[in-house]
Design a protein around this motif. Structure first.
Motif, PDB file in Angstrom:
ATOM      1  N   GLY A  40      53.853 -12.531  40.001  1.00  0.00           N
ATOM      2  CA  GLY A  40      54.836 -12.525  40.985  1.00  0.00           C
ATOM      3  C   GLY A  40      56.224 -12.002  40.288  1.00  0.00           C
ATOM      4  O   GLY A  40      57.312 -12.223  40.939  1.00  0.00           O
ATOM      5  N   ARG A  41      56.142 -11.250  39.066  1.00  0.00           N
ATOM      6  CA  ARG A  41      57.351 -10.734  38.579  1.00  0.00           C
ATOM      7  C   ARG A  41      57.034  -9.128  38.189  1.00  0.00           C
ATOM      8  O   ARG A  41      55.823  -8.944  37.925  1.00  0.00           O
ATOM      9  N   PRO A  42      58.067  -8.357  38.438  1.00  0.00           N
ATOM     10  CA  PRO A  42      57.806  -7.001  38.077  1.00  0.00           C
ATOM     11  C   PRO A  42      58.083  -6.634  36.700  1.00  0.00           C
ATOM     12  O   PRO A  42      59.061  -7.252  35.886  1.00  0.00           O
ATOM     13  N   TYR A  43      57.278  -5.928  36.060  1.00  0.00           N
ATOM     14  CA  TYR A  43      57.308  -5.430  34.684  1.00  0.00           C
ATOM     15  C   TYR A  43      57.038  -3.855  34.556  1.00  0.00           C
ATOM     16  O   TYR A  43      56.030  -3.293  35.085  1.00  0.00           O
ATOM     17  N   THR A  44      57.828  -2.984  34.036  1.00  0.00           N
ATOM     18  CA  THR A  44      58.140  -1.695  34.032  1.00  0.00           C
ATOM     19  C   THR A  44      57.953  -1.171  32.424  1.00  0.00           C
ATOM     20  O   THR A  44      58.517  -1.521  31.617  1.00  0.00           O
ATOM     21  N   VAL A  45      57.059   0.015  32.211  1.00  0.00           N
ATOM     22  CA  VAL A  45      56.657   0.461  31.063  1.00  0.00           C
ATOM     23  C   VAL A  45      56.684   1.811  31.327  1.00  0.00           C
ATOM     24  O   VAL A  45      56.439   2.438  32.462  1.00  0.00           O
ATOM     25  N   ASN A  46      56.901   2.529  30.217  1.00  0.00           N
ATOM     26  CA  ASN A  46      57.120   4.177  30.416  1.00  0.00           C
ATOM     27  C   ASN A  46      55.517   4.809  30.124  1.00  0.00           C
ATOM     28  O   ASN A  46      54.641   4.058  29.430  1.00  0.00           O
ATOM     29  N   ILE A  47      55.235   5.452  31.112  1.00  0.00           N
ATOM     30  CA  ILE A  47      53.700   6.166  31.007  1.00  0.00           C
ATOM     31  C   ILE A  47      53.692   7.164  29.807  1.00  0.00           C
ATOM     32  O   ILE A  47      54.608   8.016  29.630  1.00  0.00           O
ATOM     33  N   GLY A  48      52.526   7.421  29.302  1.00  0.00           N
ATOM     34  CA  GLY A  48      52.263   8.360  28.492  1.00  0.00           C
ATOM     35  C   GLY A  48      51.376   7.775  27.181  1.00  0.00           C
ATOM     36  O   GLY A  48      50.634   6.837  27.364  1.00  0.00           O
ATOM     37  N   ASP A  49      51.597   8.356  25.782  1.00  0.00           N
ATOM     38  CA  ASP A  49      50.968   8.107  25.033  1.00  0.00           C
ATOM     39  C   ASP A  49      51.406   7.002  23.824  1.00  0.00           C
ATOM     40  O   ASP A  49      52.848   7.254  23.696  1.00  0.00           O
ATOM     41  N   PHE A  50      50.598   6.328  23.275  1.00  0.00           N
ATOM     42  CA  PHE A  50      51.116   5.312  22.264  1.00  0.00           C
ATOM     43  C   PHE A  50      49.918   5.266  21.148  1.00  0.00           C
ATOM     44  O   PHE A  50      48.622   5.533  21.310  1.00  0.00           O
ATOM     45  N   GLU A  51      50.481   4.753  20.098  1.00  0.00           N
ATOM     46  CA  GLU A  51      49.334   4.329  19.021  1.00  0.00           C
ATOM     47  C   GLU A  51      48.949   3.015  19.041  1.00  0.00           C
ATOM     48  O   GLU A  51      49.766   2.071  19.925  1.00  0.00           O
ATOM     49  N   CYS A  52      48.036   2.447  18.338  1.00  0.00           N
ATOM     50  CA  CYS A  52      47.479   1.067  18.364  1.00  0.00           C
ATOM     51  C   CYS A  52      48.644  -0.018  18.593  1.00  0.00           C
ATOM     52  O   CYS A  52      48.847  -0.901  19.535  1.00  0.00           O
ATOM     53  N   GLY A  53      49.561   0.170  17.484  1.00  0.00           N
ATOM     54  CA  GLY A  53      50.719  -0.973  17.154  1.00  0.00           C
ATOM     55  C   GLY A  53      51.629  -1.003  18.224  1.00  0.00           C
ATOM     56  O   GLY A  53      52.094  -1.835  18.763  1.00  0.00           O
ATOM     57  N   THR A  54      52.291   0.499  18.734  1.00  0.00           N
ATOM     58  CA  THR A  54      53.258   0.404  19.614  1.00  0.00           C
ATOM     59  C   THR A  54      52.743  -0.085  20.965  1.00  0.00           C
ATOM     60  O   THR A  54      53.719  -0.420  21.829  1.00  0.00           O
ATOM     61  N   SER A  55      51.391   0.178  21.325  1.00  0.00           N
ATOM     62  CA  SER A  55      50.926  -0.119  22.517  1.00  0.00           C
ATOM     63  C   SER A  55      50.994  -1.916  22.873  1.00  0.00           C
ATOM     64  O   SER A  55      51.492  -2.294  23.572  1.00  0.00           O
ATOM     65  N   VAL A  56      50.651  -2.381  21.624  1.00  0.00           N
ATOM     66  CA  VAL A  56      50.860  -4.074  21.989  1.00  0.00           C
ATOM     67  C   VAL A  56      52.010  -4.312  21.517  1.00  0.00           C
ATOM     68  O   VAL A  56      52.549  -5.343  22.524  1.00  0.00           O
ATOM     69  N   LYS A  57      52.833  -3.844  20.799  1.00  0.00           N
ATOM     70  CA  LYS A  57      54.545  -4.325  20.604  1.00  0.00           C
ATOM     71  C   LYS A  57      55.108  -3.850  22.216  1.00  0.00           C
ATOM     72  O   LYS A  57      55.790  -4.904  22.545  1.00  0.00           O
ATOM     73  N   THR A  58      54.846  -2.921  22.852  1.00  0.00           N
ATOM     74  CA  THR A  58      55.150  -2.436  23.960  1.00  0.00           C
ATOM     75  C   THR A  58      54.922  -3.648  25.225  1.00  0.00           C
ATOM     76  O   THR A  58      55.676  -3.879  25.979  1.00  0.00           O
ATOM     77  N   ALA A  59      53.666  -3.931  25.241  1.00  0.00           N
ATOM     78  CA  ALA A  59      53.207  -4.991  26.086  1.00  0.00           C
ATOM     79  C   ALA A  59      53.856  -6.205  25.993  1.00  0.00           C
ATOM     80  O   ALA A  59      54.426  -6.999  26.701  1.00  0.00           O
ATOM     81  N   TRP A  60      54.019  -6.900  24.713  1.00  0.00           N
ATOM     82  CA  TRP A  60      54.689  -8.246  24.282  1.00  0.00           C
ATOM     83  C   TRP A  60      56.226  -7.938  24.730  1.00  0.00           C
ATOM     84  O   TRP A  60      56.978  -8.956  25.225  1.00  0.00           O
ATOM     85  N   ALA A  61      56.910  -6.790  24.182  1.00  0.00           N
ATOM     86  CA  ALA A  61      58.339  -6.694  24.229  1.00  0.00           C
ATOM     87  C   ALA A  61      58.618  -6.484  25.871  1.00  0.00           C
ATOM     88  O   ALA A  61      59.732  -7.123  26.152  1.00  0.00           O
ATOM     89  N   THR A  62      57.796  -5.732  26.565  1.00  0.00           N
ATOM     90  CA  THR A  62      58.128  -5.925  28.210  1.00  0.00           C
ATOM     91  C   THR A  62      57.935  -7.262  28.782  1.00  0.00           C
ATOM     92  O   THR A  62      58.832  -7.780  29.659  1.00  0.00           O
ATOM     93  N   ALA A  63      56.855  -8.143  28.043  1.00  0.00           N
ATOM     94  CA  ALA A  63      56.840  -9.504  28.605  1.00  0.00           C
ATOM     95  C   ALA A  63      57.806 -10.247  28.431  1.00  0.00           C
ATOM     96  O   ALA A  63      58.232 -11.269  29.162  1.00  0.00           O
ATOM     97  N   LEU A  64      58.621 -10.108  27.293  1.00  0.00           N
ATOM     98  CA  LEU A  64      59.790 -10.841  26.725  1.00  0.00           C
ATOM     99  C   LEU A  64      61.228 -10.292  27.653  1.00  0.00           C
ATOM    100  O   LEU A  64      62.115 -11.344  27.269  1.00  0.00           O
ATOM    101  N   GLN A  65      61.107  -9.625  28.124  1.00  0.00           N
ATOM    102  CA  GLN A  65      62.198  -8.976  28.830  1.00  0.00           C
ATOM    103  C   GLN A  65      62.993 -10.211  29.859  1.00  0.00           C
ATOM    104  O   GLN A  65      62.023 -10.714  30.424  1.00  0.00           O
ATOM    105  N   GLY A  66      64.081 -10.522  29.956  1.00  0.00           N
ATOM    106  CA  GLY A  66      64.790 -11.604  30.454  1.00  0.00           C
ATOM    107  C   GLY A  66      64.864 -12.941  30.163  1.00  0.00           C
ATOM    108  O   GLY A  66      65.189 -13.966  30.519  1.00  0.00           O
ATOM    109  N   THR A  67      64.063 -12.872  28.656  1.00  0.00           N
ATOM    110  CA  THR A  67      64.064 -14.110  27.909  1.00  0.00           C
ATOM    111  C   THR A  67      65.229 -13.912  26.799  1.00  0.00           C
ATOM    112  O   THR A  67      65.526 -13.006  26.329  1.00  0.00           O
ATOM    113  N   PRO A  68      65.549 -15.259  26.162  1.00  0.00           N
ATOM    114  CA  PRO A  68      66.324 -15.096  25.084  1.00  0.00           C
ATOM    115  C   PRO A  68      65.682 -14.297  23.489  1.00  0.00           C
ATOM    116  O   PRO A  68      66.389 -13.942  22.758  1.00  0.00           O
ATOM    117  N   TYR A  69      64.272 -14.263  23.915  1.00  0.00           N
ATOM    118  CA  TYR A  69      63.705 -13.274  22.876  1.00  0.00           C
ATOM    119  C   TYR A  69      63.724 -11.881  23.078  1.00  0.00           C
ATOM    120  O   TYR A  69      62.955 -11.167  22.344  1.00  0.00           O
TER     121      TYR A  69
END
Length: 329
Positions: A40-69
Motif C-alpha cells: 500500500g505504499r509507493p517505492y521508487t528506484v532508478n532503472i538500470g544496472d547495478f552490481e550485487c551489493g548496490t542492488s541490495v543496498k538500494t532495495a533496503w535504502a528505498t524501503a527505509l525512506q520516510g523512517t528515522p533510519y
C-alpha cells in the motif's frame, strides 16, 4: 509483514524486470525511474544496472525512506564494507542463523545477495531461494544496459557460495512505517459542464481507467503512477490533433481524432510515460467553444489551463504526466 518484506519485494522486482542488469560501470541505475506499490505504499528506484551489493543496498535504502533510519546505508560501497555499514545502521546483526525474507547473504570479499524465501513459510515462493545481481553480459551483448541474458539479475534456489555470514534485520524500523496509502484509483470528480467531451487514460499498473468527461480527472494523483496512453472522444463536428512526447520515443503526432474514432495516444504494455502534450482543435462547428486542458505533472502537481495548440508538461526533464483534465468553453 514490515520493511523486510518491502526490501525483499523491491529486490525481487528489480530481478524480474529486464530493464535492470549487472554492471560495475554503472552501479546505481540510470536517470529513469519506476514506482512500485508494495503493502500500500509507493517505492521508487532508478532503472538500470547495478552490481550485487548496490542492488541490495538500494532495495533496503528505498524501503527505509520516510523512517528515522533513512540515509543510514549511504556509506555502503561494496561487499568488503557491507557488514560494517549494515551493522552500523543499528538495524542488522550478523550470525550464522538461517535467513528469512529480507536478510542479506554476505561473502565479505566477493558477493552479496538477498534472501527471498527461507523455505519456512516466510516468503511467497515456497522454497529456499535468493535474488542476486551476479553476472554481466561481458560484451556478449555489447554491454547493453539491462538484463540481456536473463541471468544478470534473477531469483533462484539457495546455494552455498560460501557465505561468511547472514545479516539479519532486527525489525526496529517497522514501528515508523506510515499508514498504507489507499488503493490507487481514479477519482474523477464532478463534470464542470455538459459539452460532451469524453476522454480516458491508461495508467501504470492500473491499465485503462473509466471514461470521464467535461473537466473531470482522468488518471490518478498522489500515487506516483504515470500516464501511458490517452483516448479522446470529442463531440460531433470537432477534429483534434494531439502531439505527445513519449519516454524513449520522443514526439509523436496523432491526427484525425474525431467523434467515434478510437485513436490511442501513447503506448500500452511498454511501461513508457507520456511527458508532454499538445492538444489542438483543427475543426469545430461554427460558434462552438474551444478546448483547453491541464495536466498533473510529477514533482509539480496541477499546471495551469492550456489553450488549444499549446504545450503542457516537459520534454527535457524525464518527468511523467499523471493525470489530465479537459473542457470545452
Amino acid at each position: 509483514m514490515g520493511l523486510a518484506n518491502v526490501a525483499a519485494q523491491i529486490h525481487a522486482n528489480m530481478c524480474n524486470d529486464d530493464r535492470f542488469g549487472y554492471s560495475w560501470e554503472e552501479r546505481y541505475g540510470g536517470d529513469e525511474e519506476v514506482t512500485w506499490i508494495i503493502e500500500g505504499r509507493p517505492y521508487t528506484v532508478n532503472i538500470g544496472d547495478f552490481e550485487c551489493g548496490t542492488s541490495v543496498k538500494t532495495a533496503w535504502a528505498t524501503a527505509l525512506q520516510g523512517t528515522p533510519y533513512e540515509g543510514c546505508l549511504d556509506d555502503y560501497i561494496y561487499s568488503v564494507n557491507c557488514r560494517a555499514v549494515f551493522e552500523g545502521s543499528g538495524l542488522f546483526y550478523s550470525s550464522y542463523e538461517p535467513a528469512v525474507r529480507g536478510d542479506v547473504y554476505l561473502n565479505d570479499a566477493n558477493h552479496v545477495a538477498m534472501c527471498q524465501d527461507g523455505g519456512m513459510g516466510d516468503g511467497p515462493f515456497g522454497y529456499d531461494c535468493l535474488s542476486e545481481f551476479c553476472w554481466g553480459d561481458n560484451g556478449a551483448y555489447g554491454n547493453v544496459r539491462g538484463d540481456q541474458s536473463g541471468y544478470e539479475a534473477y531469483i533462484h534456489g539457495f546455494y552455498e557460495y560460501p557465505w561468511d555470514a547472514t545479516l539479519h534485520y532486527n525489525g526496529k524500523a517497522d514501528e515508523y512505517l506510515e499508514e498504507p496509502m489507499a488503493e490507487p484509483k481514479q477519482e474523477a470528480g464532478s463534470p464542470i459542464n455538459d459539452a460532451g467531451l469524453w476522454y480516458q487514460e491508461h495508467v501504470q499498473n492500473l491499465g485503462w481507467c473509466e471514461w470521464v468527461r467535461d473537466g473531470q480527472t482522468a488518471g490518478t494523483t498522489g500515487f506516483g503512477l504515470q500516464m501511458e496512453a490517452l483516448r479522446i472522444n470529442p463531440p460531433e463536428g470537432y477534429r483534434l490533433r494531439v502531439r505527445a512526447h513519449i519516454q524513449n520515443i520522443g514526439w509523436r503526432c496523432y491526427d484525425g481524432i474525431v467523434h467515434g474514432n478510437d485513436v490511442i495516444i501513447g503506448t500500452t504494455g511498454k511501461l513508457l510515460r507520456i511527458e508532454m502534450l499538445i492538444i489542438e482543435v483543427l475543426e469545430k462547428p461554427e460558434g462552438a467553444p474551444d478546448l483547453s486542458f491541464r495536466v498533473h505533472q510529477q514533482n509539480v502537481g496541477w499546471k495551469g489551463w492550456t489553450p488549444s495548440g499549446f504545450a503542457s508538461g516537459s520534454d527535457a526533464e524525464a518527468m511523467r504526466l499523471e493525470a489530465i483534465q479537459m473542457k470545452l468553453g
